[in-house]
Design an enzyme around this catalytic site. Sequence first.
Site, mmCIF file in Angstrom:
data_model
loop_
_atom_site.group_PDB
_atom_site.id
_atom_site.type_symbol
_atom_site.label_atom_id
_atom_site.label_comp_id
_atom_site.label_asym_id
_atom_site.label_seq_id
_atom_site.Cartn_x
_atom_site.Cartn_y
_atom_site.Cartn_z
ATOM 1 N N HIS A 27 0.811 -1.566 0.333
ATOM 2 C CA HIS A 27 0.210 -0.312 -0.526
ATOM 3 C C HIS A 27 0.691 1.292 0.417
ATOM 4 O O HIS A 27 0.133 2.480 0.137
ATOM 5 C CB HIS A 27 -1.010 -0.393 1.158
ATOM 6 C CG HIS A 27 -2.080 0.746 0.854
ATOM 7 N ND1 HIS A 27 -2.189 2.129 0.870
ATOM 8 C CD2 HIS A 27 -3.436 1.099 0.912
ATOM 9 C CE1 HIS A 27 -3.123 2.798 1.195
ATOM 10 N NE2 HIS A 27 -4.069 1.691 0.558
ATOM 11 N N CYS A 28 2.482 1.093 0.251
ATOM 12 C CA CYS A 28 3.399 2.591 -0.120
ATOM 13 C C CYS A 28 3.407 2.953 -0.881
ATOM 14 O O CYS A 28 3.554 4.032 -1.630
ATOM 15 C CB CYS A 28 4.251 2.449 1.788
ATOM 16 S SG CYS A 28 3.278 1.814 2.927
ATOM 17 N N ILE A 29 4.779 1.320 -1.439
ATOM 18 C CA ILE A 29 5.398 1.833 -2.442
ATOM 19 C C ILE A 29 4.320 2.395 -3.877
ATOM 20 O O ILE A 29 5.285 3.288 -4.260
ATOM 21 C CB ILE A 29 6.786 0.972 -2.308
ATOM 22 C CG1 ILE A 29 7.388 1.582 -1.954
ATOM 23 C CG2 ILE A 29 7.487 1.389 -4.141
ATOM 24 C CD1 ILE A 29 8.774 -0.332 -1.299
ATOM 25 N N CYS B 243 1.572 3.105 -4.057
ATOM 26 C CA CYS B 243 0.382 4.973 -4.017
ATOM 27 C C CYS B 243 1.321 5.554 -3.715
ATOM 28 O O CYS B 243 0.735 6.803 -4.234
ATOM 29 C CB CYS B 243 0.021 4.380 -3.309
ATOM 30 S SG CYS B 243 -0.908 2.415 -4.179
ATOM 31 N N ASP B 244 2.060 6.071 -2.392
ATOM 32 C CA ASP B 244 1.947 7.066 -1.708
ATOM 33 C C ASP B 244 2.594 8.124 -2.627
ATOM 34 O O ASP B 244 2.852 9.532 -2.704
ATOM 35 C CB ASP B 244 2.874 6.775 -0.726
ATOM 36 C CG ASP B 244 2.200 6.257 0.649
ATOM 37 O OD1 ASP B 244 1.256 6.617 0.188
ATOM 38 O OD2 ASP B 244 2.626 5.880 1.520
#
Length: 421
Positions: A254-256, A258-259
Amino acid sequence: MVGLGYVGLPTALALADAGATVIGVDSDRDRLRAIARGAVDLLPLHHAQLACASAGDGLRLTPDATAVGTADAVIICVPTPVDARREPDLTALSAACASVVEHAVPGQLIVLTSTSYVGTTRDLLVEPLRARGLTADEDVYVAFAPERIDPGNERHTPERTPRLVGGAGPRSTRAAAALLAPTASLVRTVADPETAEMAKLWENTYRAVNIALANELADACDALGLAPVPVIEAAATKPYGFQPFYPGPGVGGHCIPCDPHYLLWQLGKVRQQAPVVATALAANTGRPARVTDRALDLLARSAVPARGARVLLVGVAYKEGVADVRESPALEILDRLTAAGADVAYCDPLVPSVRVAAGTLHHLPDPRTRTWDLVVLHTVHPVHDLTWLRAPGAPPVLDPRQRGASAAAVTGVTTEAEVTA
């Protein structure tokens, strides 16, 4: 705790372990039932915390958002994904913040932890609260404290990881720091929510860019007849100015994936370009297609037609040791291989089934019962036994992780470079 996912639940358990009574609010009733049964993907430490909290009164579960009004402090921890156009999907975050604002009471502390664009805390909390007659840092306390969860990694549990806090004023900062202190190795305060918001985007954009670079340099090593991992390990002996990143089939979670798109989206609104970031994200997005092309090329070199070729993916979770398939490159690789006509299957004991374009696939418990034209090592969990891949007559293996001699010594599998050679 508003949101009990991969970040919210461990945070709630850490607070309960520190002596707080935590009300866990989540609109997903299936998730609440799974938590109540203990049927959730957690580290052993957090499973023990869940058992203790459930046995006592440390964690209460409810789908009722009005429970927010009974709390001394509220932590918002909901997903902030991107849509099909790679633009921020603020649906869950906007709804959660609106609900918290609606039920906020004077004297309450509200902490946002979900990653989003710079200014989110003011846009979705500070200003709406002001419209209700509640001034941040006077009537209520508001802060942003980005989550730092590394799922499946016992070395980087929340309790062992520093935490950032940026409040809407000094009292908000102090209150949020005091609340989160038991859940982190230390708390670093910053000037305001915007600084903390940008820090979170910077962290994961840094990782995204360096992963893209690692994949590009791994391809360069392959073209020059070198195994990438020994080169990375050699470079990592430099004690300054270098941090090792390793190649792989793409980026997931969910981080790399999307963010950094939240940053690009916001910069686009002010007509500011970030070409290095944009190129890196495009490279990461294209990585699963490149892995699929390599797989089809290996099949062709073995004179195996793509249509009807039997291909096994080892692991479909986005990283080792977790059951999380969000944004996993494996899903696109499976779709692309299926579209090419291959007969695909996967083995991942942590993921019983996955939804792909062609339907639902189920974990194959013992891949040795079938013959394969190619095996793709996507995610090798600690529980995977790959010794069968070094037996006589074992199928060829494509390893997008390019582990080279280091991985071969551990798993006994053949790397992509060795197959193509």
